[in-house]
Scaffold this motif. Structure first.
Motif, PDB file in Angstrom:
ATOM      1  N   LYS A  47       0.040  -7.230 -44.517  1.00 22.22           N
ATOM      2  CA  LYS A  47       1.307  -6.619 -44.945  1.00 22.22           C
ATOM      3  C   LYS A  47       1.180  -6.120 -46.388  1.00 22.22           C
ATOM      4  CE  LYS A  47       6.161  -8.030 -45.654  1.00 22.22           C
ATOM      5  NZ  LYS A  47       7.041  -9.210 -45.609  1.00 22.22           N
ATOM      6  N   PHE A 258      -0.189  -6.195 -27.349  1.00 20.07           N
ATOM      7  CA  PHE A 258       0.829  -5.179 -27.674  1.00 20.07           C
ATOM      8  C   PHE A 258       1.553  -4.647 -26.443  1.00 20.07           C
ATOM      9  CE2 PHE A 258      -2.721  -5.035 -30.676  1.00 20.07           C
ATOM     10  CZ  PHE A 258      -2.060  -5.357 -31.851  1.00 20.07           C
ATOM     11  N   VAL A 263       4.724  -0.758 -31.940  1.00 22.38           N
ATOM     12  CA  VAL A 263       4.079  -1.157 -33.203  1.00 22.38           C
ATOM     13  C   VAL A 263       4.350  -0.082 -34.267  1.00 22.38           C
ATOM     14  CG1 VAL A 263       2.036  -2.260 -34.193  1.00 22.38           C
ATOM     15  CG2 VAL A 263       2.308  -2.201 -31.726  1.00 22.38           C
ATOM     16  N   SER A 265       7.359  -0.413 -36.149  1.00 21.76           N
ATOM     17  CA  SER A 265       8.298  -0.981 -37.133  1.00 21.76           C
ATOM     18  C   SER A 265       7.722  -1.048 -38.550  1.00 21.76           C
ATOM     19  CB  SER A 265       8.785  -2.368 -36.680  1.00 21.76           C
ATOM     20  OG  SER A 265       7.678  -3.150 -36.298  1.00 21.76           O
ATOM     21  N   PRO A 266       6.427  -1.337 -38.744  1.00 25.58           N
ATOM     22  CA  PRO A 266       5.922  -1.330 -40.128  1.00 25.58           C
ATOM     23  C   PRO A 266       6.070   0.049 -40.775  1.00 25.58           C
ATOM     24  CG  PRO A 266       4.342  -2.399 -38.663  1.00 25.58           C
ATOM     25  CD  PRO A 266       5.381  -1.762 -37.791  1.00 25.58           C
ATOM     26  N   THR A 354      -0.232 -13.526 -34.381  1.00 25.74           N
ATOM     27  CA  THR A 354       0.461 -13.219 -35.632  1.00 25.74           C
ATOM     28  C   THR A 354      -0.532 -13.270 -36.794  1.00 25.74           C
ATOM     29  OG1 THR A 354       2.502 -14.113 -34.735  1.00 25.74           O
ATOM     30  CG2 THR A 354       2.332 -14.027 -37.139  1.00 25.74           C
ATOM     31  N   GLN A 357      -2.876 -10.135 -36.362  1.00 28.46           N
ATOM     32  CA  GLN A 357      -2.343  -8.763 -36.399  1.00 28.46           C
ATOM     33  C   GLN A 357      -1.166  -8.553 -37.346  1.00 28.46           C
ATOM     34  OE1 GLN A 357      -4.050  -6.718 -34.768  1.00 28.46           O
ATOM     35  NE2 GLN A 357      -4.894  -7.705 -32.944  1.00 28.46           N
ATOM     36  N   TYR A 359       1.592  -9.135 -36.403  1.00 27.95           N
ATOM     37  CA  TYR A 359       2.475  -8.538 -35.397  1.00 27.95           C
ATOM     38  C   TYR A 359       2.615  -9.463 -34.203  1.00 27.95           C
ATOM     39  CZ  TYR A 359       4.249  -5.543 -31.695  1.00 27.95           C
ATOM     40  OH  TYR A 359       5.023  -5.028 -30.686  1.00 27.95           O
ATOM     41  N   HIS A 361       5.338  -9.189 -30.561  1.00 26.03           N
ATOM     42  CA  HIS A 361       6.468  -8.367 -30.112  1.00 26.03           C
ATOM     43  C   HIS A 361       7.728  -9.217 -29.980  1.00 26.03           C
ATOM     44  CE1 HIS A 361       6.650  -9.453 -25.885  1.00 26.03           C
ATOM     45  NE2 HIS A 361       5.366  -9.198 -25.728  1.00 26.03           N
ATOM     46  N   ARG A 365       8.492 -13.332 -30.518  1.00 27.22           N
ATOM     47  CA  ARG A 365       9.222 -13.848 -31.690  1.00 27.22           C
ATOM     48  C   ARG A 365      10.470 -14.626 -31.263  1.00 27.22           C
ATOM     49  NH1 ARG A 365       8.788  -8.981 -36.317  1.00 27.22           N
ATOM     50  NH2 ARG A 365       7.076  -7.920 -35.304  1.00 27.22           N
ATOM     51  N   TYR A 391       5.030 -11.235 -40.809  1.00 26.29           N
ATOM     52  CA  TYR A 391       5.019  -9.965 -40.074  1.00 26.29           C
ATOM     53  C   TYR A 391       4.990  -8.758 -41.016  1.00 26.29           C
ATOM     54  CZ  TYR A 391       5.563 -12.773 -35.985  1.00 26.29           C
ATOM     55  OH  TYR A 391       5.318 -13.702 -35.015  1.00 26.29           O
ATOM     56  N   ASP A 393       6.219  -5.967 -40.658  1.00 22.79           N
ATOM     57  CA  ASP A 393       7.473  -5.199 -40.682  1.00 22.79           C
ATOM     58  C   ASP A 393       8.633  -5.981 -41.307  1.00 22.79           C
ATOM     59  OD1 ASP A 393       8.219  -7.099 -38.764  1.00 22.79           O
ATOM     60  OD2 ASP A 393       7.991  -5.734 -37.066  1.00 22.79           O
TER      61      ASP A 393
END
Ligand code: FAD
Ligand code: DLZ
Ligand code: SF4
Length: 508
Positions: A47, A258, A263, A265-266, A354, A357, A359, A361, A365, A391, A393
């Motif tokens: 991130k 995924f 993917v 949102s970031p 997590t 990645q 990430y 989905h 979460r 995350y 995002d």
């Protein structure tokens, strides 16, 4: 006299309100990589790398566009360490008369800027579809703030999937078609990734050096770091994944991290993509007959519905929102959220993914890590900090309503009409995790019982006063009450025993 134009790491949009308001001829853009922003929680290294690399490239794009930009790198010797510190330093350096800034997405930073020793004018962030005033007007006088009704307003406002005043296909919401279990054949291998160039590599080395102790794998790094790349990732998603997005939105598979998720949102949350252009691309694909209505509607609802709605709630509810804990849950976040071993295959997979990645989905979460935390009575403040850190995002305006409200019910039902809790049966139906688990999803008591099965009843029992009169939970309590008393006692005893082992730090 010139003014400073602050551009934050999640404001990387050429049509940012602060840039629109500024004068390219005389005003000076300030951007800064600072330890205070990188450290208010221990963000995932991916991130931080995404934000720093995208900031550096955005600054360059602004310069190419004729802006004067004063950019501070994290390792610059005179870096003041905070956004306000950097503004002060730059104000002295340039003798600027004040600062213009688009409203940050966090009360913490809004407060710092409001009370900064340099005069700062905060202006509306118009990258969202609903303004604060519009959301407040919608919320005014309503007993319950349910997303579905707000979403319809946003459909009308944007005209997305509308035929005159009516929703396309005569239905506002196709969720009913979007709950299929995981498919056997998955036709897409995740989103489009990008090979790091020299500039990204330089950031990766910095992040490795400075934040190597943060939870998460920095490499391989494949996020888009420019708008052009993010647009490519959007086009790839629309073509390859969106057609099946709706059908398998809630599914989870060990081998497919995924599935058909975007993917994106970031990129939307850092400003590389605009929410409306993303939705328009999905609508266009539907109009051309390339994607079914349940996929296009389901996807657009997430963005103009959920995303706008949670932002509205965050700003409506005020700065104390992330600290709420109406259920008074107070257990510490278990070490397995940070990668320690757990025998629960679903949790272990969601956390490992997590870490890898930055990430996971939505259903991972909500129904795996979130569901477990709520059932096990974890302190929602610690849960919130975890989601905010791990995350790519995660920014507080979007993360905290999803975590504190939707997932942990810590806001007492502002967002969710009932807590999102489930036993192992739901996870088993929607994933292939249970097949490889040390626990048995079909077993309800004893050593081998799936902990979600035990804790589900323990949760309902310990929060009976709050939830037994909730019309949407009546069935659950009736099922519990119909069990014979010995069985109820065994379930509660086994759940308490399991929680005691969790507290002791046993591998559970
Ligand atoms: P897709 O499933 O492909 O959805 C498309 C887009 O819709 C996303 O890119 C996102 O922009 C938007 N979206 C979908 N659901 C939501 C939602 N509930 N709220 C806001 N936007 C949504 N989302 C974040 O952007 N940041 C967070 O920090 C965040 N924290 C979450 C914490 C919890 C506990 C939960 C349950 C959900 C959280 N979400 C968060 C919402 C959702 O999980 C992510 O938006 C989604 O997983 C992003 O991946 P995607 O782009 O593949 O999404
Ligand atoms: C998340 C983040 C990080 C890790 N680092 C920076 C930074 O160094 N400089 C910056 O301007 N912004 C950063 N950000 C994003 C901010 O934390 C974000 O703008 C606020 O949390 C408000 O959403
Ligand atoms: Fe998760 Fe229970 Fe399934 Fe194991 S059996 S994967 S703990 S739901």
């Amino acid at each position: 006299m010139s003014r400073l134009v602050l551009v934050l790491g999640d404001q990387l949009s050429h049509d940012l309100s602060a840039l629109k308001k500024a004068d390219k001829g005389s005003d000076i853009v300030v951007m800064a990589e600072v330890s205070e922003e990188a450290g208010y929680v221990k963000h995932h290294p991916k991130k931080i790398a995404l934000i720093f690399a995208a900031m550096r490239k955005f600054a360059k794009a602004l310069q190419d566009d004729g802006w004067e930009v004063r950019y501070t790198r994290l390792d610059d010797a005179d870096n003041a360490g905070s956004i306000v510190g950097e503004l002060l330093r730059r104000a002295e350096e340039t003798e600027a008369s004040g600062v213009i800034c688009t409203e940050p997405g966090e009360w913490r930073l809004i407060d710092k800027l409001k009370y900064a020793p340099v005069k700062t004018h905060i202006i509306r962030d118009d990258r969202f579809i609903a303004s604060h005033a519009e959301f407040e007007a919608w919320a005014e006088g309503r007993k319950a703030l349910r997303m579905e009704y707000f979403y319809r307003e946003m459909r009308r406002k944007t005209g997305l999937l509308m035929e005159g005043d009516e929703p396309a296909g005569d239905k506002w919401n196709y969720d009913h078609d979007n709950r299929k279990a995981a498919p056997d054949d998955v036709s897409v291998e995740g989103p489009l990734w990008f090979e790091p160039d020299a500039e990204v590599e330089e950031v990766l080395e910095l992040v490795e050096d400075r934040f190597g102790d943060h939870f998460g794998d920095l490499r391989p790094f494949g996020f888009a770091t420019t708008r052009a790349q993010a647009l490519e990732a959007l086009a790839y998603f629309i073509e390859h994944a969106l057609p099946r997005f709706g059908d398998y939105q809630d599914a989870m598979l060990e081998g497919h991290q995924f599935l058909y998720h975007a993917v994106l949102s970031p990129y939307i949350n850092t400003g590389l993509l605009g929410p409306l252009e993303v939705c328009q691309a999905a609508e266009e694909a539907w109009k051309k007959g390339d994607v079914p209505i349940n996929a296009a509607e389901g996807f657009i609802r997430q963005i103009i519905g959920w995303r706008e709605y949670v932002r509205g709630i965050y700003f409506l509810e005020g700065p104390d929102y992330p600290t709420r804990n109406v259920l008074k849950q107070d257990r510490d976040l278990p070490a397995f959220y940070w990668g320690a071993e757990t025998k629960m295959n679903c949790v272990s997979h969601a956390v490992a993914q997590t870490k890898e990645q930055a990430y996971a989905h939505h259903i991972q979460r909500l129904m795996v890590t979130g569901n477990f935390a709520l059932l096990a009575g974890i302190d929602p403040g610690q849960v919130h900090e975890w989601y905010l850190a791990v995350y790519a995002d995660a920014f507080e305006w979007v993360e905290s309503p999803n975590t504190v409200g939707m997932s942990q019910f810590a806001d007492g039902g502002v967002i969710a009409s009932k807590p999102y809790v489930s036993s192992g049966a739901y996870i088993n139906r929607m994933s292939d995790y249970c097949k490889g688990c040390a626990y048995k999803v079909s077993i309800k008591t004893g050593e081998d019982a799936c902990p979600f099965n035990l804790l589900y009843w323990h949760f309902l029992d310990r929060h009976r006063d709050r939830f037994s009169n909730n019309a949407r939970m009546g069935n659950m309590y009736r099922t519990w009450d119909r069990m014979d008393e010995d069985r109820r006692e065994t379930v509660l005893k086994d759940a308490a025993h399991w929680l005691a082992r969790l507290d002791k730090g046993d591998t559970v």
